[in-house]
Design a protein around this motif. Structure first.
Motif, PDB file in Angstrom:
ATOM      1  N   ARG A   1      -1.872  11.894 -12.644  1.00 24.93           N
ATOM      2  CA  ARG A   1      -1.230  10.609 -12.388  1.00 24.93           C
ATOM      3  C   ARG A   1      -0.950   9.915 -13.708  1.00 24.93           C
ATOM      4  NH1 ARG A   1      -4.551   7.374  -8.380  1.00 24.93           N
ATOM      5  NH2 ARG A   1      -5.844   6.976 -10.226  1.00 24.93           N
ATOM      6  N   GLU A   2       0.228   9.314 -13.814  1.00 18.91           N
ATOM      7  CA  GLU A   2       0.597   8.617 -15.033  1.00 18.91           C
ATOM      8  C   GLU A   2       1.202   7.265 -14.687  1.00 18.91           C
ATOM      9  OE1 GLU A   2       3.595  10.810 -17.175  1.00 18.91           O
ATOM     10  OE2 GLU A   2       4.736  11.250 -15.356  1.00 18.91           O
ATOM     11  N   ALA A   3       0.995   6.334 -15.587  1.00 15.49           N
ATOM     12  CA  ALA A   3       1.544   4.994 -15.380  1.00 15.49           C
ATOM     13  C   ALA A   3       3.033   4.982 -15.688  1.00 15.49           C
ATOM     14  CB  ALA A   3       0.828   3.992 -16.268  1.00 15.49           C
TER      15      ALA A   3
ATOM     16  N   PHE B   1       2.852   3.988 -10.485  1.00 15.19           N
ATOM     17  CA  PHE B   1       2.355   5.204 -11.098  1.00 15.19           C
ATOM     18  C   PHE B   1       3.008   6.386 -10.394  1.00 15.19           C
ATOM     19  CE2 PHE B   1      -1.334   3.471 -13.452  1.00 15.19           C
ATOM     20  CZ  PHE B   1      -1.348   2.193 -12.936  1.00 15.19           C
ATOM     21  N   ARG B   2       2.906   7.544 -10.996  1.00 16.08           N
ATOM     22  CA  ARG B   2       3.405   8.735 -10.326  1.00 16.08           C
ATOM     23  C   ARG B   2       2.526   9.929 -10.660  1.00 16.08           C
ATOM     24  NH1 ARG B   2       9.056  10.282 -13.525  1.00 16.08           N
ATOM     25  NH2 ARG B   2       8.068  11.129 -15.422  1.00 16.08           N
ATOM     26  N   GLN B   3       2.534  10.901  -9.752  1.00 18.44           N
ATOM     27  CA  GLN B   3       1.779  12.127  -9.969  1.00 18.44           C
ATOM     28  C   GLN B   3       2.665  13.303  -9.599  1.00 18.44           C
ATOM     29  OE1 GLN B   3      -2.040  12.288  -8.027  1.00 18.44           O
ATOM     30  NE2 GLN B   3      -2.701  14.032  -9.273  1.00 18.44           N
TER      31      GLN B   3
ATOM     32  N   SER C   1      -5.702  -0.920 -10.987  1.00 19.85           N
ATOM     33  CA  SER C   1      -6.324   0.294 -10.454  1.00 19.85           C
ATOM     34  C   SER C   1      -7.253   0.050  -9.272  1.00 19.85           C
ATOM     35  CB  SER C   1      -7.114   1.007 -11.553  1.00 19.85           C
ATOM     36  OG  SER C   1      -8.131   0.167 -12.050  1.00 19.85           O
TER      37      SER C   1
ATOM     38  N   TYR D   1       5.006   8.883  -5.859  1.00 22.65           N
ATOM     39  CA  TYR D   1       4.997   7.597  -6.545  1.00 22.65           C
ATOM     40  C   TYR D   1       4.073   6.631  -5.809  1.00 22.65           C
ATOM     41  CZ  TYR D   1       8.754   9.042  -9.616  1.00 22.65           C
ATOM     42  OH  TYR D   1       9.486   9.683 -10.590  1.00 22.65           O
TER      43      TYR D   1
ATOM     44  N   TRP E   1      -4.715   0.983  -4.022  1.00 23.24           N
ATOM     45  CA  TRP E   1      -3.624   1.951  -4.098  1.00 23.24           C
ATOM     46  C   TRP E   1      -2.961   2.127  -2.742  1.00 23.24           C
ATOM     47  CZ3 TRP E   1      -2.259   4.190  -8.725  1.00 23.24           C
ATOM     48  CH2 TRP E   1      -3.155   4.005  -9.781  1.00 23.24           C
TER      49      TRP E   1
ATOM     50  N   TYR F   1       3.912  -1.862 -15.193  1.00 22.66           N
ATOM     51  CA  TYR F   1       3.158  -2.839 -14.436  1.00 22.66           C
ATOM     52  C   TYR F   1       3.594  -4.240 -14.850  1.00 22.66           C
ATOM     53  CZ  TYR F   1       0.094  -1.798 -18.486  1.00 22.66           C
ATOM     54  OH  TYR F   1      -0.393  -1.527 -19.743  1.00 22.66           O
TER      55      TYR F   1
END
Length: 124
Positions: free
Chosen positions: A44-46, A36-38, A111, A92, A114, A49
């Motif tokens: 935050r977005e996927a 994921f990244r923010q 989820s 990331y 983390w 996976y």
């Protein structure tokens, strides 16, 4: 408990490539894991996976330049990013779900656990 540690973030020029790594203290072949990244000031977005059986899912906007993979022998999850753009600048994160008998990932990806994140900064 699954501990995740990301590495590989860097400051790079646009057009370059990076390989991010996520080291787990659990067999990566036995977990649903993802990236994921923010971005700064953003949500935050996927990115992508991967399920226990190796099925890969990419967010629609991430298809093409991002590649997720895993190295079972090293318990490492990998994210390859090509043709980096300034808008790729973000923290990331690696994530994993609880060890489970299910061999698929939930919608939206893992989820439960983390990592601390690794910073990617892309300059134009």
């Amino acid at each position: 408990q699954v501990n995740l540690v990301e590495s590989g973030g860097d400051s790079v020029q646009a057009g370059g490539s990076l390989t991010l790594s996520c080291s787990a203290d659990y067999s990566v072949s036995s977990l649903c894991m993802g990236w994921f990244r923010q971005p700064p000031g953003g949500q935050r977005e996927a990115i992508a996976y991967i399920s226990l059986r190796g099925e890969k899912t990419y967010a629609e906007s991430m298809k093409g330049r991002f590649t997720i993979s895993r190295v079972a022998a090293d318990n490492t999850l990998i994210l390859q990013i090509n043709s980096l753009k300034p808008e790729d600048t973000a923290m990331y994160y690696c994530a994993a779900d609880h060890p489970s008998s299910r061999d698929w990932c939930p919608r939206g990806g893992p989820s439960d656990y983390w990592g601390q994140g690794t910073q990617v900064t892309v300059s134009s």
